[in-house]
Design a protein around this motif. Structure first.
Motif, mmCIF file in Angstrom:
data_model
loop_
_atom_site.group_PDB
_atom_site.id
_atom_site.type_symbol
_atom_site.label_atom_id
_atom_site.label_comp_id
_atom_site.label_asym_id
_atom_site.label_seq_id
_atom_site.Cartn_x
_atom_site.Cartn_y
_atom_site.Cartn_z
ATOM 1 N N GLU A 91 28.684 28.510 42.013
ATOM 2 C CA GLU A 91 29.698 27.868 41.195
ATOM 3 C C GLU A 91 31.036 27.992 41.918
ATOM 4 O OE1 GLU A 91 29.647 29.796 37.399
ATOM 5 O OE2 GLU A 91 27.913 28.651 36.682
ATOM 6 N N GLN B 213 35.764 23.136 36.395
ATOM 7 C CA GLN B 213 34.669 22.481 35.688
ATOM 8 C C GLN B 213 34.307 21.149 36.343
ATOM 9 O OE1 GLN B 213 36.464 22.415 31.753
ATOM 10 N NE2 GLN B 213 35.236 24.169 31.074
ATOM 11 N N GLY B 214 35.328 20.439 36.825
ATOM 12 C CA GLY B 214 35.096 19.155 37.471
ATOM 13 C C GLY B 214 34.287 19.292 38.745
ATOM 14 N N ASP C 57 32.273 21.811 39.593
ATOM 15 C CA ASP C 57 30.915 22.244 39.266
ATOM 16 C C ASP C 57 30.081 21.094 38.715
ATOM 17 O OD1 ASP C 57 31.244 24.805 40.164
ATOM 18 O OD2 ASP C 57 31.589 25.697 38.193
ATOM 19 N N LYS C 58 30.716 20.227 37.953
ATOM 20 C CA LYS C 58 30.006 19.062 37.413
ATOM 21 C C LYS C 58 29.549 18.149 38.545
ATOM 22 C CE LYS C 58 30.440 15.350 33.992
ATOM 23 N NZ LYS C 58 31.349 14.702 32.998
ATOM 24 N N LYS C 59 30.398 17.949 39.550
ATOM 25 C CA LYS C 59 30.036 17.119 40.698
ATOM 26 C C LYS C 59 28.899 17.759 41.481
ATOM 27 C CE LYS C 59 34.652 15.128 41.379
ATOM 28 N NZ LYS C 59 35.849 15.118 42.265
ATOM 29 N N ALA D 19 26.638 19.782 40.348
ATOM 30 C CA ALA D 19 25.411 19.686 39.547
ATOM 31 C C ALA D 19 24.794 18.296 39.677
ATOM 32 C CB ALA D 19 25.712 20.004 38.086
ATOM 33 N N LYS D 20 25.612 17.271 39.561
ATOM 34 C CA LYS D 20 25.108 15.897 39.638
ATOM 35 C C LYS D 20 24.545 15.600 41.021
ATOM 36 C CE LYS D 20 27.878 13.635 36.050
ATOM 37 N NZ LYS D 20 28.870 12.572 35.772
#
Length: 211
Positions: free
Chosen positions: A10, A153-154, A156-158, A160-161
């Motif tokens: 992360e 958060q942004g 980590d979201k990228k 993950a995707k």
């Protein structure tokens, strides 16, 4: 077969620092930004542009898994994203074949699955991640707590995707890793000796079976 450690992490968890310090302790090669530099060299694209590609999944609504058939969207952006990923996979395999190594991010655990790497995932609570980010932030950078939290958060979201797009697996799922490490309120350099002992004590067990 060379000993290989892959580290997913992360943002702000200290996973990159852990990988670097662990490589120094074990005497392993360390690959992170070096992968981006090599992709840029081979494709003649700028490192900044390559970095932007590997941080985003291609613009398409269904996942792509290496080794399976698919119907590619007829767009230059999609084609280039796939080309960069395939080049990244080739480079990572070449690095794994050279010597014992630690590879940070880049879907390394999935790309090298046939090499049976020891797969680690590093995470932390939000407060700890924010604290690490502030300590490493460039001088003069000013972000409110809310802005910094959204930034973390942004990213980590990228990640993950991107991971889920290319592997079909859930990013950070403990079932996909041999060891998950919570670095909340932990000094990374103090953690390294304990992690290193896993490999120094019983190399064969660690690298040819789940811990």
């Amino acid at each position: 077969m060379n000993r290989i450690i892959t580290i997913g992490r992360e943002f702000g968890s200290g996973g990159r620092e852990l990988g670097r310090r662990l490589s120094e302790r074990l005497g392993f090669a360390y690959y992170d930004q070096e992968i981006i530099s090599e992709i840029a060299r081979r494709t003649e694209l700028s490192e900044q542009y390559v970095q932007s590609i590997v941080e985003h999944q291609p613009v398409i609504s269904f996942p792509i898994h290496i080794g399976t058939s698919f119907y590619p969207a007829p767009t230059p952006i999609f084609d280039q994203s796939m080309s960069v990923y395939q080049e990244q996979a080739r480079i990572i395999e070449e690095m794994a074949q050279k010597s014992d190594c630690i590879i940070v991010g880049r879907c390394g655990d999935y790309i090298l699955k046939e090499y049976e790497p020891f797969r680690m995932f590093v995470y932390a609570d939000m407060d700890s991640k924010m604290e690490r980010c502030r300590k490493k932030a460039p001088e003069g950078e000013k972000m409110t707590d809310r802005e910094l939290k959204q930034h973390i958060q942004g990213i980590d979201k990228k990640r993950a995707k991107y991971y889920e797009f290319y592997t079909g697996h859930k990013w950070g799922d403990k079932l996909n890793f041999d060891l998950c490490i919570n670095t909340s309120r932990t000094v990374i350099k103090e953690l390294v000796p304990a992690v290193a002992r896993l490999f120094e004590k019983d190399e064969k067990k660690c690298f040819h079976g789940s811990a």
